[in-house]
Design an enzyme around this catalytic site. Structure first.
Site, PDB file in Angstrom:
ATOM      1  N   GLU A   1       6.390   5.990 -29.524  1.00 43.23           N
ATOM      2  CA  GLU A   1       6.880   7.370 -29.392  1.00 43.23           C
ATOM      3  C   GLU A   1       5.730   8.354 -29.207  1.00 43.23           C
ATOM      4  OE1 GLU A   1      10.115   8.803 -31.669  1.00 43.23           O
ATOM      5  OE2 GLU A   1      10.883   6.811 -32.117  1.00 43.23           O
ATOM      6  N   GLY A   2       4.731   7.945 -28.449  1.00 42.00           N
ATOM      7  CA  GLY A   2       3.541   8.755 -28.210  1.00 42.00           C
ATOM      8  C   GLY A   2       2.445   8.343 -29.166  1.00 42.00           C
TER       9      GLY A   2
ATOM     10  N   SER B   1       2.264   1.516 -16.925  1.00 43.20           N
ATOM     11  CA  SER B   1       2.360   2.886 -17.436  1.00 43.20           C
ATOM     12  C   SER B   1       2.756   2.860 -18.899  1.00 43.20           C
ATOM     13  CB  SER B   1       3.386   3.699 -16.632  1.00 43.20           C
ATOM     14  OG  SER B   1       4.688   3.236 -16.854  1.00 43.20           O
TER      15      SER B   1
END
Length: 614
Positions: free
Chosen positions: A439-440, A198
């Site tokens: 962070e994305g 993930s």
């Protein structure tokens, strides 16, 4: 939560076509909402976000003017003193090149950072912190951007996300227990979300925590990867699946819960430091949990709310990146201009050539737009803005790409010297590459921006009713956003007009695509990337207009030329992007390109044969 996209509608192109209007109205009457499995993380309260407003054709000037001026005289004096001390530390003590080569920060240097309070910048004073505001923290963050991004990741992983959850969601007992030692830097923290299976899909984590029979402890098992500070942390903010019940069906359903985990609990270990391309002095390691017993009082927030906790930590932590990379860009621009002003080629200094002037202009404009958005964001956070998720995502996307572009141009201007290790720019390029990933990822955040805006449009079309939606869309197609109520410097009028017109055209264009694609818009990622790109440009235009107007009100009109240049360039880009959204020929090109991509994936590599037959 699901959001709803209008179903069974045809694309509206012109009021002149009565039959099209009739058929579209008929389709609207047959409308049924279609659930799309893309979660949104914005609240259902009244919209107070400028970025959300542009999707609805609204220029929300109350979120734009005046440009935030949130620091008191005392706070400005405090941050100025801290910046002076910080400059001295980075210039006299910190060895960024040595940190990079040795892949660690010396302990004596960490001690000086502790003495400067660098590990508790936003922790309240009652817990031993410095109690900086968001704006003050952002300003101090420019130093790590200017001098040492690897060190910045070490401190940021500790406080921007490592223990940020305790600040945001911790109860009083948790704060009293953990914040003092974290603020002093006596112990380090880290944020544990990513797993082997993930990455961007955070909801698919496998780490699991099960309550014991006594109901006193959760027993956690699982592994996390690429954890900044993972090998040196004593306190971990960990996200794990916990057993639960679906409230709608009554069936068992796992939910994510956030935990504060101490290494001292036992059952916590880590792998060796990862070998990385950049930010080498920051520790990155895998972290393992094997029958780790966590007291129930160490649940962070509520059981089952871990996904919300994780997203809000990341949203809250992103605001500092724009300011940090402002420091990086300013430093790179200084190196570029110094070289251009002193280096002679073909009789003249490099500064005399238009090619160099264009590069320097581009670098300055990127930095100006980035800095404007960064301090608009953290300033509004300090003013108590309840909603800033889209603005934070936009700032992160823009800053990470702009800093990379500025670094690339710096190397180009310096030529061969820029490629040499001793000059140091190559370290910045290696360090900067991660910022578009962690962070994305920018790719996911663009979809986040676009799909949240699309959701609002879908709701508006649904609530407007048959004729209301039709007529509203047509009206907005030919009218700009409402005029500003506040006074803006006359020299900014052309930029304001472009912003108003572009917001209206953007809203209509995206609405047309929502109607055209219906629920399938979620899979139109090429289109959604264009949508996000326009939203980012509109946010940047608004920010530079507000900032330059604020300076003009103080008697300094020098920044207006920067704002107008940025807005003019952005306006042209927006026109191209909006034209591409509605152009069927461009759609055919997109389809042809995507077909090549699928062929390459099917072939598991390069498609063509050697042109020389061997």
């Amino acid at each position: 939560q699901h959001y709803y996209i209008t179903n069974n509608l045809r694309l509206i192109m012109s009021l002149r076509s009565a039959s099209l209007l009739y058929n579209s109205a008929k389709a609207l009457r047959a409308y049924q909402p279609v659930a799309v499995t893309c979660k949104r993380y914005l609240g259902e309260t009244a919209n107070t976000s400028f970025a959300r407003g542009i999707f609805l054709g609204e220029l929300r000037e109350e979120e734009l003017f005046p440009y935030p001026d949130v620091l008191s005289a005392e706070q400005k004096e405090t941050i100025s003193m801290m910046m002076e001390a910080g400059h001295s530390f980075f210039q006299e003590t910190n060895d960024a090149a040595g940190n990079d080569s040795n892949e660690k920060i010396p302990e004596e240097q960490l001690d000086q950072m502790r003495a400067l309070g660098m590990y508790g910048l936003m922790v309240p004073e009652e817990y031993g912190g410095v109690a900086l505001t968001n704006t003050m923290y952002a300003k101090f963050g420019e130093l790590t951007g200017e001098y040492d991004l690897g060190l910045g990741i070490h401190t940021g992983a500790h406080q921007s996300i490592g223990y940020k959850g305790i600040l945001l969601y911790g109860n009083e007992e948790q704060k009293e227990k953990y914040l003092p030692s974290l603020a002093s830097g006596d112990v380090f923290a880290c944020f544990c979300l990513t797993e082997p299976s993930s990455g961007s899909d955070a909801s698919s984590i496998k780490t699991r925590a099960v309550l014991n029979e006594a109901g006193t402890h959760y027993v956690m098992n699982g592994a996390k990867i690429w954890i900044s500070n993972g090998g040196i942390a004593e306190i971990f903010t960990v996200f794990a699946k916990t057993p639960g019940i679906d409230k709608k069906t009554g069936e068992p359903k796992d939910k994510i819960t956030a935990f504060i985990v101490e290494r001292a609990f036992g059952g916590v270990s880590h792998g060796p430091p990862e070998k990385k391309m950049g930010i080498k002095c920051s520790n990155t390691a895998e972290v393992y949990f094997e029958n780790c017993e966590i007291p129930v009082e160490n649940v962070l927030g509520e059981e089952g709310d871990g996904f919300k906790v994780a997203m809000n930590i990341l949203n809250n932590g992103r605001f500092g990146m724009g300011a940090c990379l402002t420091g990086t860009m300013k430093m790179l621009i200084a190196k570029s201009t110094d070289h251009a002003n002193t280096r002679k080629q073909f009789v003249s200094n490099l500064r005399e050539y238009q090619g160099i002037q264009q590069k320097i202009a581009r670098m300055n404009l990127l930095c100006y737009a980035n800095e404007s958005m960064a301090y608009m964001l953290c300033g509004n956070m300090d003013r108590g803005a309840p909603e800033y998720q889209l603005e934070a995502a936009i700032s992160k996307i823009f800053a990470s790409q702009a800093a990379w572009d500025v670094c690339d141009e710096t190397i180009q201007i310096l030529g061969g010297a820029g490629f040499m290790k001793d000059v140091g720019i190559e370290r910045w390029m290696r360090d900067l590459r991660i910022f578009r990933i962690f962070e994305g990822t920018n790719d996911i955040l663009k979809l986040f921006v676009a799909l949240n805006g699309v959701q609002d449009i879908g709701k508006k079309l649904k609530s407007a009713g048959t004729m209301g939606a039709m007529m509203g869309l047509m009206k907005n197609k030919f009218l700009p956003a409402a005029p500003l109520k506040c006074n803006v410097h006359s020299d900014l009028a052309p930029s304001v007009d472009m912003l108003r017109g572009d917001i209206s055209k953007f809203s209509v264009s995206v609405s047309e695509q929502v109607i055209k694609h219906k629920k399938n818009i979620i899979s139109q990622q090429v289109l959604l990337n264009r949508v996000a790109d326009v939203a980012i440009l509109l946010q940047s235009m608004a920010s530079v207009i507000s900032r330059s107007n604020n300076m003009a009100e103080k008697g300094d009109t020098g920044e207006i030329v920067l704002a107008n240049a940025w807005c003019a360039e952005s306006h042209q880009k927006i026109k191209i992007l909006l034209d591409e959204m509605g152009d069927s020929e461009i759609t055919k090109v997109d389809e042809a390109v995507l077909a090549v991509g699928r062929m390459g994936l099917d072939a598991n590599g390069y498609l063509a044969k050697s042109p020389i037959g061997c």
